[in-house]
Design an enzyme around this catalytic site. Sequence first.
Site, short mmCIF file in Angstrom:
data_model
loop_
_atom_site.label_atom_id
_atom_site.label_comp_id
_atom_site.label_asym_id
_atom_site.label_seq_id
_atom_site.Cartn_x
_atom_site.Cartn_y
_atom_site.Cartn_z
N GLU A 105 49.25 32.07 27.67
CA GLU A 105 48.41 32.99 28.44
C GLU A 105 46.96 32.52 28.46
O GLU A 105 46.50 31.85 27.53
CB GLU A 105 48.45 34.39 27.79
CG GLU A 105 49.51 35.31 28.37
CD GLU A 105 49.09 35.92 29.70
OE1 GLU A 105 48.21 35.37 30.39
OE2 GLU A 105 49.67 36.96 30.06
N ASP A 106 46.26 32.91 29.49
CA ASP A 106 44.83 32.64 29.56
C ASP A 106 44.04 33.68 28.77
O ASP A 106 43.20 33.36 27.94
CB ASP A 106 44.36 32.60 31.02
CG ASP A 106 44.91 33.77 31.84
OD1 ASP A 106 45.66 34.61 31.29
OD2 ASP A 106 44.59 33.86 33.03
N ASP A 109 43.72 41.28 27.65
CA ASP A 109 42.69 42.31 27.67
C ASP A 109 43.26 43.56 27.01
O ASP A 109 43.17 43.75 25.81
CB ASP A 109 42.27 42.53 29.12
CG ASP A 109 41.14 43.53 29.27
OD1 ASP A 109 40.71 44.09 28.25
OD2 ASP A 109 40.69 43.76 30.40
N ARG A 171 38.09 29.42 39.29
CA ARG A 171 39.19 28.90 38.47
C ARG A 171 38.93 27.46 38.05
O ARG A 171 39.38 27.02 36.99
CB ARG A 171 40.51 28.96 39.24
CG ARG A 171 41.05 30.37 39.47
CD ARG A 171 42.49 30.29 39.94
NE ARG A 171 42.96 31.51 40.58
CZ ARG A 171 43.41 32.58 39.91
NH1 ARG A 171 43.45 32.57 38.60
NH2 ARG A 171 43.83 33.64 40.58
P1 5GP Z 1 45.83 43.11 30.45
O1 5GP Z 1 47.11 43.62 30.98
O2 5GP Z 1 45.96 42.42 29.10
O3 5GP Z 1 44.76 44.16 30.43
O4 5GP Z 1 45.26 42.06 31.50
C1 5GP Z 1 45.71 40.74 31.51
C2 5GP Z 1 45.34 40.06 32.80
O5 5GP Z 1 44.15 40.61 33.35
C3 5GP Z 1 45.02 38.60 32.57
O6 5GP Z 1 46.17 37.80 32.64
C4 5GP Z 1 44.02 38.32 33.65
O7 5GP Z 1 44.69 38.01 34.84
C5 5GP Z 1 43.30 39.63 33.85
N1 5GP Z 1 42.04 39.69 33.09
C6 5GP Z 1 41.75 40.44 32.01
N2 5GP Z 1 40.49 40.25 31.58
C7 5GP Z 1 39.96 39.34 32.44
C8 5GP Z 1 38.66 38.70 32.52
O8 5GP Z 1 37.74 38.91 31.72
N3 5GP Z 1 38.51 37.81 33.53
C9 5GP Z 1 39.48 37.52 34.43
N4 5GP Z 1 39.19 36.63 35.38
N5 5GP Z 1 40.70 38.11 34.40
C10 5GP Z 1 40.93 38.99 33.40
#
Ligand code: 5GP
Length: 185
Positions: A105-106, A109, A171
């Site tokens: 994963e990148d 959050d 990106r």
């Molecule tokens: P989660 O479900 O964990 O809240 O969100 C995960 C996804 O939200 C990540 O895979 C990414 O696509 C997006 N995301 C969450 N935080 C960020 C951020 O700070 N920057 C970007 N560009 N995408 C984010």
Amino acid sequence: MDQQHVEDDLALDQTLITEDQIQDRLAEMAAEITADYAERDILLVGVLKGAVMVMADLARSLDRHVEMDWMAISSYGSGTKSSGVVRILKDLDTDLSGRHVLIVEDIIDTGLTLSWLVANLRSRGPASVEIATLLRKPDAVQNDIAVKYVGFDIPNAFVVGYGLDYDEKYRNLRCIGTLAPHVYS
Ligand code: 5GP
């Protein structure tokens, strides 16, 4: 695009993690993974599109054979808040039965996307499912999402670069920078 771009771009605040810091940390994570999976074949599962850079560099830092496959899921629109709604846009080509899956994963959050993904992959009969992420935000730590390999714990800012976008841009930034709040608030 490199660090100079962050300084010149009014939509970006500052560089949070440099290109060198990313590469050094990925090398450390790769060493850990190599040791942990000494006796097991690994299937790396990348989540498009954000994990493309992490996957490319982490996989190349591993001194061993690995297989790679990709999924595309949607959880974010063009905004900056997690919707909690996950949809498969592209599924894996690989049968997961008996496989040792390492999700690459990148960023995590809230962890909503990942919890859904782990449950989805576990239902396919793999031998194991673990997670490697380059970045993790405080909510994921609070929500107790079990992540085996974490590159960096970062503050609650919206970050771009190294695969991560804002509205499909940034990106291809080599480092990770923070988006200026005036852009999205
Ligand atoms: P989660 O479900 O964990 O809240 O969100 C995960 C996804 O939200 C990540 O895979 C990414 O696509 C997006 N995301 C969450 N935080 C960020 C951020 O700070 N920057 C970007 N560009 N995408 C984010």
